[in-house]
Design a protein around this motif. Structure first.
Motif, PDB file in Angstrom:
ATOM      1  N   GLY A 107      -1.653  -8.504   9.927  1.00  0.00           N
ATOM      2  CA  GLY A 107      -0.948  -7.271   9.638  1.00  0.00           C
ATOM      3  C   GLY A 107      -0.269  -7.422   8.289  1.00  0.00           C
ATOM      4  N   SER A 108      -0.482  -6.462   7.390  1.00  0.00           N
ATOM      5  CA  SER A 108       0.020  -6.599   6.018  1.00  0.00           C
ATOM      6  C   SER A 108       0.625  -5.297   5.531  1.00  0.00           C
ATOM      7  N   ILE A 109       1.607  -5.436   4.640  1.00  0.00           N
ATOM      8  CA  ILE A 109       2.151  -4.289   3.921  1.00  0.00           C
ATOM      9  C   ILE A 109       2.177  -4.629   2.432  1.00  0.00           C
ATOM     10  N   GLU A 110       2.084  -3.590   1.619  1.00  0.00           N
ATOM     11  CA  GLU A 110       2.075  -3.766   0.163  1.00  0.00           C
ATOM     12  C   GLU A 110       2.810  -2.599  -0.478  1.00  0.00           C
ATOM     13  N   LEU A 111       3.727  -2.912  -1.362  1.00  0.00           N
ATOM     14  CA  LEU A 111       4.438  -1.893  -2.139  1.00  0.00           C
ATOM     15  C   LEU A 111       4.017  -2.035  -3.588  1.00  0.00           C
ATOM     16  N   GLU A 112       3.464  -0.968  -4.135  1.00  0.00           N
ATOM     17  CA  GLU A 112       2.952  -0.990  -5.501  1.00  0.00           C
ATOM     18  C   GLU A 112       3.757  -0.061  -6.403  1.00  0.00           C
ATOM     19  N   TYR A 113       4.042  -0.551  -7.597  1.00  0.00           N
ATOM     20  CA  TYR A 113       4.573   0.290  -8.670  1.00  0.00           C
ATOM     21  C   TYR A 113       3.551   0.269  -9.794  1.00  0.00           C
ATOM     22  N   ALA A 114       3.059   1.445 -10.175  1.00  0.00           N
ATOM     23  CA  ALA A 114       2.039   1.517 -11.224  1.00  0.00           C
ATOM     24  C   ALA A 114       2.277   2.754 -12.070  1.00  0.00           C
ATOM     25  N   ARG A 115       2.126   2.598 -13.392  1.00  0.00           N
ATOM     26  CA  ARG A 115       2.250   3.740 -14.289  1.00  0.00           C
ATOM     27  C   ARG A 115       1.523   3.439 -15.591  1.00  0.00           C
ATOM     28  N   GLY A 160     -13.097  -6.447  10.749  1.00  0.00           N
ATOM     29  CA  GLY A 160     -12.730  -6.187  12.127  1.00  0.00           C
ATOM     30  C   GLY A 160     -12.253  -4.765  12.326  1.00  0.00           C
ATOM     31  N   ALA A 161     -11.634  -4.532  13.484  1.00  0.00           N
ATOM     32  CA  ALA A 161     -11.168  -3.206  13.857  1.00  0.00           C
ATOM     33  C   ALA A 161      -9.668  -3.087  13.624  1.00  0.00           C
ATOM     34  N   GLY A 162      -9.210  -1.867  13.338  1.00  0.00           N
ATOM     35  CA  GLY A 162      -7.783  -1.658  13.138  1.00  0.00           C
ATOM     36  C   GLY A 162      -7.506  -0.330  12.470  1.00  0.00           C
ATOM     37  N   GLY A 163      -6.377  -0.256  11.784  1.00  0.00           N
ATOM     38  CA  GLY A 163      -5.974   0.978  11.134  1.00  0.00           C
ATOM     39  C   GLY A 163      -5.219   0.708   9.851  1.00  0.00           C
ATOM     40  N   SER A 164      -4.994   1.775   9.088  1.00  0.00           N
ATOM     41  CA  SER A 164      -4.323   1.635   7.799  1.00  0.00           C
ATOM     42  C   SER A 164      -3.551   2.907   7.492  1.00  0.00           C
ATOM     43  N   ILE A 165      -2.622   2.788   6.559  1.00  0.00           N
ATOM     44  CA  ILE A 165      -1.862   3.934   6.064  1.00  0.00           C
ATOM     45  C   ILE A 165      -1.579   3.712   4.591  1.00  0.00           C
ATOM     46  N   VAL A 166      -1.733   4.757   3.800  1.00  0.00           N
ATOM     47  CA  VAL A 166      -1.447   4.722   2.362  1.00  0.00           C
ATOM     48  C   VAL A 166      -0.582   5.941   2.052  1.00  0.00           C
ATOM     49  N   TRP A 167       0.602   5.710   1.507  1.00  0.00           N
ATOM     50  CA  TRP A 167       1.538   6.796   1.214  1.00  0.00           C
ATOM     51  C   TRP A 167       1.981   6.702  -0.231  1.00  0.00           C
ATOM     52  N   ASN A 168       1.726   7.764  -0.986  1.00  0.00           N
ATOM     53  CA  ASN A 168       2.099   7.857  -2.398  1.00  0.00           C
ATOM     54  C   ASN A 168       3.072   9.021  -2.562  1.00  0.00           C
ATOM     55  N   PRO A 169       4.380   8.803  -2.332  1.00  0.00           N
ATOM     56  CA  PRO A 169       5.343   9.908  -2.293  1.00  0.00           C
ATOM     57  C   PRO A 169       5.316  10.763  -3.558  1.00  0.00           C
ATOM     58  N   GLY A 170       5.032  12.044  -3.372  1.00  0.00           N
ATOM     59  CA  GLY A 170       5.037  12.981  -4.485  1.00  0.00           C
ATOM     60  C   GLY A 170       4.001  12.705  -5.553  1.00  0.00           C
ATOM     61  N   GLY A 171       3.030  11.827  -5.277  1.00  0.00           N
ATOM     62  CA  GLY A 171       2.039  11.469  -6.282  1.00  0.00           C
ATOM     63  C   GLY A 171       2.623  10.683  -7.435  1.00  0.00           C
ATOM     64  N   GLY A 172       3.754   9.985  -7.188  1.00  0.00           N
ATOM     65  CA  GLY A 172       4.457   9.274  -8.239  1.00  0.00           C
ATOM     66  C   GLY A 172       3.974   7.860  -8.461  1.00  0.00           C
ATOM     67  N   SER A 173       4.837   7.023  -9.005  1.00  0.00           N
ATOM     68  CA  SER A 173       4.464   5.664  -9.407  1.00  0.00           C
ATOM     69  C   SER A 173       4.445   4.676  -8.250  1.00  0.00           C
ATOM     70  N   PHE A 174       5.106   4.998  -7.137  1.00  0.00           N
ATOM     71  CA  PHE A 174       5.189   4.070  -6.017  1.00  0.00           C
ATOM     72  C   PHE A 174       4.163   4.432  -4.944  1.00  0.00           C
ATOM     73  N   THR A 175       3.522   3.394  -4.385  1.00  0.00           N
ATOM     74  CA  THR A 175       2.581   3.569  -3.284  1.00  0.00           C
ATOM     75  C   THR A 175       2.848   2.494  -2.243  1.00  0.00           C
ATOM     76  N   LEU A 176       2.935   2.913  -0.989  1.00  0.00           N
ATOM     77  CA  LEU A 176       3.134   1.987   0.120  1.00  0.00           C
ATOM     78  C   LEU A 176       1.855   1.944   0.946  1.00  0.00           C
ATOM     79  N   ARG A 177       1.366   0.723   1.203  1.00  0.00           N
ATOM     80  CA  ARG A 177       0.149   0.543   1.988  1.00  0.00           C
ATOM     81  C   ARG A 177       0.431  -0.384   3.169  1.00  0.00           C
ATOM     82  N   GLY A 178      -0.192  -0.090   4.270  1.00  0.00           N
ATOM     83  CA  GLY A 178      -0.110  -0.947   5.443  1.00  0.00           C
ATOM     84  C   GLY A 178      -1.466  -1.036   6.110  1.00  0.00           C
ATOM     85  N   VAL A 179      -1.799  -2.209   6.656  1.00  0.00           N
ATOM     86  CA  VAL A 179      -3.099  -2.388   7.301  1.00  0.00           C
ATOM     87  C   VAL A 179      -2.984  -3.419   8.418  1.00  0.00           C
ATOM     88  N   TYR A 180      -3.717  -3.176   9.495  1.00  0.00           N
ATOM     89  CA  TYR A 180      -3.835  -4.141  10.587  1.00  0.00           C
ATOM     90  C   TYR A 180      -5.308  -4.253  10.944  1.00  0.00           C
TER      91      TYR A 180
END
Length: 523
Positions: free
Chosen positions: A341-349, A289-309
């Protein structure tokens, strides 16, 4: 001739009282001015070649007469510098001899370079686009399978007997056009086609629609027409931040990724194992379907925040009737049912020697309304790599509300509930809970580099709804095992075995078994 103790030729032949000190900049010569007619020549000789010196008092005395000896010494000093910086006659002779000896090879190389330059010029003149890259992913799968007794299909209301189905061939092709206008953005356009083939699990009515895709292969039913499948644009306003929007894309494009269970072309075939269907409900992630998203990886570090609708019927200006559910209206439009509408917080290393190990943990939340079923769901998606071994899994828990005419026996399709037990009051709603889980093991590079052996087990839909014998009185369990073997960088062959017990949460349904030989092409 002895040149003396570190003196230039000009100093060697000058009287002791006239010996000059070496300078490194023309500005050190006190009696040389930028207005002098020879200023640029002196600057070049001093700063570029280092073969002009001055007197001890810092003067150059440019108007003083020079002897022949002094002139010869100065000229020789400059020639020494030049000879040190350029090839000697002997070296030039050697180079000429080598050029003659390898004249044939040099001519061949020159011809090849001319050929490459010609081909590059032709490609530049005839290329499809300077901004767009074409890639194609194709799958062809031969499958055979069926149930060992009978299976009730709640979608059609029929009992499927006979113990088996015709062997089939299933194909799907995704044609991707990836366009970048600035280097930090991408417009993705995907066209899709196939032969519309079904597997035995889909033919049994398991995983073909409704709230949860419970087991059919993810690539069933595509085509045969060429369909518009994806149009999505993303860009980076700042480093480590990506914003995207489009009229047709999928929540699973943004969230719920996993290195071992996320791509039906390269790992698990089942739609259940590649995503958590409480976090990405099938009525939205299936059609997109239609909508938008955002992906933020502060400082290119281990945490990433994603949101989508995403809204599945964003193009519908008026209410629509939910497919397969008689009299079940859905709101439609950009903010109406079905949506999520969803959000996801990822920790990866990565960790360990040569960073060969990795760990990723993803916490998820989804609010959705899909075919008169609303939910607030939480999810956990994890993976751990230790050398060649991998462990992975998903878990989801949801508070579900079923309301209106749409929440009937088919509301949770294909999981049936007894109309005599499951009754919605007029204008009311029924609350329930739902859980889903899967877990698996993997081993990479078995026998040869690039292989992947993996297996998983899980239960798509554990719920607290009422039950009677044969209807919602058990819990469906899915199994899948595959071995991906790459024939080249572009072709892989994957034998797959799949099984389902207690299909549609019914103890009376016999097990469904099927095997596939899947071949994928990527170029």
């Amino acid at each position: 001739m002895n040149r003396g103790q570190g003196l230039t030729e000009l100093e060697q032949f000058a009287p002791n009282s006239h010996r000059m000190g070496q300078v490194t900049s023309v500005s050190q010569l006190s009696d040389v001015q930028p207005t002098d007619w020879a200023y640029q020549a002196l600057a070049s000789l001093v700063e570029k070649y280092g073969c002009i010196a001055g007197y001890p008092d810092g003067s150059f005395r440019g108007n003083r007469a020079v002897t022949r000896f002094e002139m010869a010494a100065a000229l020789n000093a400059c020639l020494d510098v030049v000879s040190d910086r350029f090839a000697t006659k002997e070296e030039l002779a050697t180079l000429q001899r080598l050029a003659e000896e390898f004249s044939t090879e040099l001519a061949t190389l020159r011809g090849r370079i001319d050929n490459v330059e010609g081909r590059i010029a032709n490609l530049e003149a005839t290329q499809f686009s300077t901004t767009t890259k074409l890639s194609v992913d194709a799958v062809m799968a031969f499958q055979a399978g069926g149930n060992t007794g009978s299976v009730f299909d709640p979608v059609t209301g029929t009992v499927l007997t006979g113990g088996g189905y015709n062997p089939t061939v299933i194909s799907r092709v995704d044609i991707n056009l990836n366009t970048s206008f600035r280097g930090t953005d991408q417009l993705t356009t995907t066209l899709q086609t196939g032969n519309g083939g079904l597997d035995a699990i889909a033919a049994s009515g398991v995983g073909v629609g409704g709230f949860v895709n419970a087991g059919a292969v993810d690539y069933f039913g595509a085509g045969p027409a060429l369909n518009f499948y994806r149009l999505y644009y993303s860009f980076q306003p700042t480093e480590h931040l990506t914003i995207g929007a489009g009229p047709l894309f999928y929540p699973s494009d943004i969230i719920d990724g996993n290195s071992y269970a996320n791509d039906s072309f390269s790992d698990f075939s089942s739609g259940f194992f590649i995503n958590n269907r409480l976090i990405v409900p099938f009525p939205v992630d299936g059609p997109g379907g239609a909508g938008g998203s955002i992906v933020w990886n502060p400082g290119g570090g281990s945490f990433t925040l994603r949101g989508v609708y995403v809204a599945a019927t964003a193009g519908a200006p008026t209410n629509a009737i939910a497919a397969g559910i008689a009299g079940a209206p859905v709101n439609g439009g950009l903010f109406g049912d079905p949506y999520q509408g969803s959000i996801e917080l990822e920790y990866a290393r990565t960790f360990g020697a040569n960073e060969q190990n990795n760990v990723a943990v993803r916490l998820q939340y989804t609010n959705s309304s899909t075919l008169n079923i609303s939910q607030n769901a939480g999810g956990l998606n994890v993976e751990l790599t230790l050398g060649r071994f991998g462990l992975f899994g998903r878990y989801g828990y949801s508070g579900v509300k079923l309301y209106g005419a749409g929440a009937t026996i088919l509301g949770l399709g294909p999981f049936a509930v007894d109309p005599g037990v499951f009754v919605i009051p007029a204008g009311g709603q029924v609350n329930t809970t739902a859980q889903t889980w899967m877990a698996g093991l993997a081993y990479r590079d078995l026998f040869t580099e690039g292989t992947l052996l993996a297996g998983a087990v899980g239960q798509p839909f554990i719920n607290s709804l009422g039950s009677v014998p044969g209807i919602n009185d058990s819990t469906q369990t899915n199994y899948e095992l595959f071995f991906r073997y790459p024939l080249s960088d572009n072709i892989a062959v994957t034998p797959v075995f799949m099984a389902i017990t207690n299909a549609n949460n019914s103890s009376t349904n016999s097990p469904i078994l099927q095997g596939l030989i899947r071949t994928t092409f990527s170029f």
